[in-house]
Write an enzyme that holds these catalytic residues in place. Structure first.
Site, short mmCIF file in Angstrom:
data_model
loop_
_atom_site.label_atom_id
_atom_site.label_comp_id
_atom_site.label_asym_id
_atom_site.label_seq_id
_atom_site.Cartn_x
_atom_site.Cartn_y
_atom_site.Cartn_z
N ARG A 68 -10.10 1.13 7.81
CA ARG A 68 -9.56 -0.19 8.13
C ARG A 68 -10.59 -1.05 8.87
O ARG A 68 -10.29 -2.14 9.31
CB ARG A 68 -8.32 0.01 9.02
CG ARG A 68 -7.33 -1.12 8.97
CD ARG A 68 -6.14 -0.76 9.83
NE ARG A 68 -5.21 0.09 9.13
CZ ARG A 68 -3.97 -0.26 8.80
NH1 ARG A 68 -3.50 -1.43 9.12
NH2 ARG A 68 -3.19 0.58 8.18
N LYS A 85 0.84 -1.22 0.00
CA LYS A 85 0.00 0.00 0.00
C LYS A 85 0.87 1.26 0.00
O LYS A 85 0.67 2.17 -0.79
CB LYS A 85 -0.94 0.03 1.22
CG LYS A 85 -1.93 -1.10 1.29
CD LYS A 85 -2.87 -0.97 2.47
CE LYS A 85 -2.18 -1.09 3.82
NZ LYS A 85 -1.59 -2.41 4.10
N ARG A 105 -1.15 -8.99 13.12
CA ARG A 105 -1.62 -7.96 12.18
C ARG A 105 -2.46 -8.58 11.08
O ARG A 105 -3.46 -8.02 10.65
CB ARG A 105 -0.42 -7.19 11.59
CG ARG A 105 0.18 -6.21 12.60
CD ARG A 105 1.55 -5.74 12.20
NE ARG A 105 1.58 -5.06 10.93
CZ ARG A 105 2.71 -4.79 10.26
NH1 ARG A 105 3.88 -5.15 10.78
NH2 ARG A 105 2.67 -4.16 9.12
N ARG A 112 10.70 -1.49 11.57
CA ARG A 112 9.55 -1.08 12.38
C ARG A 112 9.36 -1.98 13.58
O ARG A 112 9.59 -3.18 13.51
CB ARG A 112 8.29 -1.09 11.51
CG ARG A 112 7.88 0.28 11.08
CD ARG A 112 6.86 0.26 9.99
NE ARG A 112 5.64 -0.46 10.37
CZ ARG A 112 4.58 -0.53 9.57
NH1 ARG A 112 4.59 0.07 8.40
NH2 ARG A 112 3.50 -1.19 9.95
N ARG A 122 11.68 -5.52 5.15
CA ARG A 122 11.41 -4.08 4.99
C ARG A 122 12.38 -3.24 5.84
O ARG A 122 12.68 -3.57 6.98
CB ARG A 122 9.98 -3.76 5.40
CG ARG A 122 9.78 -2.24 5.43
CD ARG A 122 8.36 -1.80 5.55
NE ARG A 122 7.59 -2.53 6.52
CZ ARG A 122 6.27 -2.56 6.51
NH1 ARG A 122 5.60 -1.91 5.59
NH2 ARG A 122 5.63 -3.24 7.43
P1 AP5 Z 1 4.82 -1.55 1.94
O1 AP5 Z 1 4.59 -0.70 0.73
O2 AP5 Z 1 5.50 -0.96 3.10
O3 AP5 Z 1 3.45 -2.28 2.36
P2 AP5 Z 1 2.21 -1.76 3.21
O4 AP5 Z 1 1.00 -2.40 2.62
O5 AP5 Z 1 2.25 -0.28 3.32
O6 AP5 Z 1 2.52 -2.47 4.57
P3 AP5 Z 1 2.33 -1.95 6.07
O7 AP5 Z 1 3.05 -2.94 6.92
O8 AP5 Z 1 2.72 -0.52 6.18
O9 AP5 Z 1 0.79 -2.12 6.21
P4 AP5 Z 1 -0.01 -2.13 7.53
O10 AP5 Z 1 -1.37 -1.90 7.03
O11 AP5 Z 1 0.21 -3.33 8.35
O12 AP5 Z 1 0.68 -0.96 8.39
P5 AP5 Z 1 0.32 0.58 8.63
O13 AP5 Z 1 1.60 1.31 8.74
O14 AP5 Z 1 -0.67 1.04 7.65
O15 AP5 Z 1 5.64 -2.85 1.44
C1 AP5 Z 1 6.13 -3.79 2.37
C2 AP5 Z 1 7.55 -4.24 1.98
O16 AP5 Z 1 7.49 -4.95 0.75
C3 AP5 Z 1 8.52 -3.07 1.73
O17 AP5 Z 1 9.79 -3.45 2.13
C4 AP5 Z 1 8.46 -2.85 0.21
O18 AP5 Z 1 9.67 -2.34 -0.30
C5 AP5 Z 1 8.20 -4.28 -0.28
N1 AP5 Z 1 7.34 -4.34 -1.47
C6 AP5 Z 1 6.28 -3.54 -1.76
N2 AP5 Z 1 5.70 -3.94 -2.92
C7 AP5 Z 1 6.39 -5.03 -3.34
C8 AP5 Z 1 6.30 -5.89 -4.48
N3 AP5 Z 1 5.33 -5.70 -5.40
N4 AP5 Z 1 7.18 -6.91 -4.60
C9 AP5 Z 1 8.16 -7.10 -3.67
N5 AP5 Z 1 8.31 -6.31 -2.58
C10 AP5 Z 1 7.45 -5.29 -2.41
O19 AP5 Z 1 -0.36 0.52 10.05
C11 AP5 Z 1 0.40 0.14 11.19
C12 AP5 Z 1 -0.47 0.10 12.43
O20 AP5 Z 1 -1.05 1.40 12.66
C13 AP5 Z 1 -1.68 -0.84 12.36
O21 AP5 Z 1 -1.32 -2.17 12.69
C14 AP5 Z 1 -2.58 -0.19 13.43
O22 AP5 Z 1 -2.18 -0.50 14.72
C15 AP5 Z 1 -2.35 1.30 13.20
N6 AP5 Z 1 -3.31 1.84 12.24
C16 AP5 Z 1 -3.01 2.34 11.00
N7 AP5 Z 1 -4.12 2.74 10.37
C17 AP5 Z 1 -5.15 2.50 11.23
C18 AP5 Z 1 -6.55 2.67 11.13
N8 AP5 Z 1 -7.12 3.18 10.02
N9 AP5 Z 1 -7.31 2.31 12.19
C19 AP5 Z 1 -6.76 1.78 13.31
N10 AP5 Z 1 -5.44 1.58 13.46
C20 AP5 Z 1 -4.64 1.93 12.42
MG MG Z 2 2.51 1.06 4.90
#
Ligand code: AP5
Ligand code: MG
Length: 207
Positions: free
Chosen positions: A87, A13, A164, A153, A121
């Site tokens: 989410r 994402k 997660r 992270r 990552r």
């Molecule tokens: P990356 O692009 O970082 O993936 P991502 O989908 O952004 O993964 P996240 O871990 O950030 O998602 P998440 O939803 O768990 O965490 P968030 O920070 O939103 O890619 C991942 C890795 O793969 C990278 O190393 C990248 O280089 C690589 N990659 C990407 N595309 C690739 C491909 N095509 N092929 C190969 N490699 C690839 O949320 C974190 C926490 O915040 C949540 O757990 C929750 O506690 C809180 N939170 C956030 N939003 C909310 C909400 N709306 N409500 C409640 N709590 C929330």
């Molecule tokens: Mg992310």
């Protein structure tokens, strides 16, 4: 254009949001990034921080307020790419009273690929994201954009990733049907190379 990106942790994402926002000339609103920044400045309680570091979500109302405050800023008047919001069904339904999205893009990726991506990552405080194998920085351990040292992270450990994924399946997955029923869901195979996923995204959006 007002777009949200959906999919499991590590599906790409954040990576696709940056590429897409650049293409559209808008900004990314990532709740994960905003929340981590707020945590660093003491914006959440110790319990909430612990819950997030174990893979749980933050309270819906608090996150909705954060997003709505952010969207109200002038710099988002031309549209935005949401990463990680809504989410839960509650977030999606509440958000509809505030803003109507044009499109929800769902990146499908298997659980085993999620684990591979998250374990490799590396992150920079400026917001840039890398992967040790799939998207390495030019200089190992340092950011291409600002030359700061990269870090892992807090919630990227293997047992936390499992939590997660469970939280995603229980609370976020129902949004796929929610946006499908509204006729705005686009599904993209997220298990391809970053460039190909982006190409498919652009094509699906007819950009
Ligand atoms: P990356 O692009 O970082 O993936 P991502 O989908 O952004 O993964 P996240 O871990 O950030 O998602 P998440 O939803 O768990 O965490 P968030 O920070 O939103 O890619 C991942 C890795 O793969 C990278 O190393 C990248 O280089 C690589 N990659 C990407 N595309 C690739 C491909 N095509 N092929 C190969 N490699 C690839 O949320 C974190 C926490 O915040 C949540 O757990 C929750 O506690 C809180 N939170 C956030 N939003 C909310 C909400 N709306 N409500 C409640 N709590 C929330
Ligand atoms: Mg992310």
């Amino acid at each position: 254009m007002k777009i949200t990106l959906l999919g499991p942790p590590g599906c790409g994402k954040g990576t696709q949001a940056e590429l897409l926002a650049k293409k559209l000339g808008v900004l990314v609103i990532s709740t994960g990034v905003i929340i981590r920044n707020l945590m660093e400045s003491g914006g959440f309680s110790k319990e909430q921080e612990e819950n997030m570091n174990k893979g749980g979500f933050l309270p819906d109302e608090q996150v909705i307020k954060i997003v709505e405050d952010e969207i109200s800023k002038k710099e988002h008047s031309r549209g935005f790419v949401l990463d990680g919001f809504p989410r839960s069904l509650f977030q999606a339904e509440s958000f509809e009273d505030f803003e109507i999205l044009d499109c929800a893009i769902y990146y499908s990726v298997s659980d085993s690929e999620v684990v591979k991506r998250i374990s490799g990552r590396r992150q920079c405080h400026c917001g840039s994201t890398y992967h040790v194998l799939f998207n390495p920085p030019k200089k190992e351990g340092f950011c291409d954009d600002c030359n700061e040292k990269l870090y892992q992270r807090e919630d990227d450990g293997e047992s936390v990733v499992k939590n997660r994924l469970l939280a995603y399946q229980e609370k976020t997955q129902p949004l796929i049907e929610f946006y499908k029923s509204k006729g705005i869901l686009l599904e993209i195979d997220g298990e391809q190379k970053i460039e190909k996923v982006f190409e498919d995204t652009i094509e699906a959006l007819k950009l």
